[in-house]
Design a protein around this motif. Sequence first.
Motif, short mmCIF file in Angstrom:
data_model
loop_
_atom_site.label_atom_id
_atom_site.label_comp_id
_atom_site.label_asym_id
_atom_site.label_seq_id
_atom_site.Cartn_x
_atom_site.Cartn_y
_atom_site.Cartn_z
N LYS A 186 0.84 -1.21 0.00
CA LYS A 186 0.00 0.00 0.00
C LYS A 186 0.87 1.26 0.00
O LYS A 186 0.55 2.25 -0.66
N TYR A 187 1.97 1.20 0.75
CA TYR A 187 2.88 2.35 0.81
C TYR A 187 3.49 2.61 -0.57
O TYR A 187 3.53 3.76 -1.04
N VAL A 188 3.96 1.55 -1.22
CA VAL A 188 4.54 1.70 -2.55
C VAL A 188 3.50 2.25 -3.52
O VAL A 188 3.80 3.11 -4.37
N GLY A 189 2.25 1.76 -3.40
CA GLY A 189 1.19 2.26 -4.26
C GLY A 189 0.94 3.74 -4.05
O GLY A 189 0.74 4.50 -5.01
N CYS A 190 0.95 4.19 -2.80
CA CYS A 190 0.75 5.61 -2.50
C CYS A 190 1.88 6.46 -3.08
O CYS A 190 1.63 7.54 -3.65
#
Length: 346
Positions: A82-86
């Motif tokens: 999720k962090y990478v996606g953000c």
Amino acid sequence: MKEEWYNQKWAIIARHVLAWGFFLSLPFLLHPSYEHRNDEHMNDKQIWGIYMAIYYLELVIIFYLNAWYLIPRLIYKKKILKYVGCILGVFLFMYATRWGFGKTLLHEETMDIKPTILFIFFSLFFILSASTAFQMIVDKMKMERKISARENENLKTELSLLRSQVSPHFMFNVLNNMVSLARKKSDVLEPSLIKLSSLMRYMLYEADEDKVPLEKEMEYLQSYIDLQQQRFGKNVVINVSLDALENHYEIEPMLLIPFVENAFKHGTGLISEAQIDIRLHTSADKLFFSVRNKFNEISEEIKDKTSGIGLSNVKRRLNLLYGDDYVLQIDKKDDWFVVSLQLNLH
């Protein structure tokens, strides 16, 4: 406990403002002079200046977005995808902003994609690295403050328990003195009770303080010694010298009494020519305190079975309160038990 000024909210905000002010001023400080450029070129540079101001504002927002939201809610909770996606979404937003700015205001027909991507990537990588390092340092400092506060609270609790151990032990000895005087129908019983009253007042109302004036502690010691002297009379030779020239020193309350109690406990009874010497003086911000008493090896083992909270208690309190600021020596030699304490009072 009052917070240091540099940890107060206004000081933290001021540091952030100064840091960002310096960071955002770099493009203008390092910007070349355009005095000799034509008007059309100047207009393009002004538009680029506006874009860069917006771009740096984006970096500021990303810095705090990453520090205050993404790291606590995603990184710390191990939601890496999720962090990478953000972050990817932030990158695409920054790229779209650059593309839209070029199309609408600079009227670019084509945009050099590779340097634009590299510029956004490296600036984003730098700001995310700085933001992550910043937040991890802040979180570590908060954790250390919490641990320190917890340790201080545990220390206060432990010291309170140690003091509560001293009081019953002391009262048990003094009440035994009162019983002895009552049995003898001594005329000194009344003044002894008055002294006991003053001692209890000290224990109840002043011993709960972190520090008390050294003068008060000396009065407390002297009253206790007087009560013991009344009890033993001529059976024990008691030599006392309590002399503190300066009256501004402070000390942990009821710190010295266990040494005196120990001397009367082990220095009386089946001992020929019983003698107790007590000395206290101050010099150069140091307290020098010594107690010595004669003892009998035969009765020592019996008394030791009921003396579990005396010297071990005070050693623990000295370690907790003064750390390396004291020297305690305990010796047995030639039928004398000697305790010497040197304490830094600054």
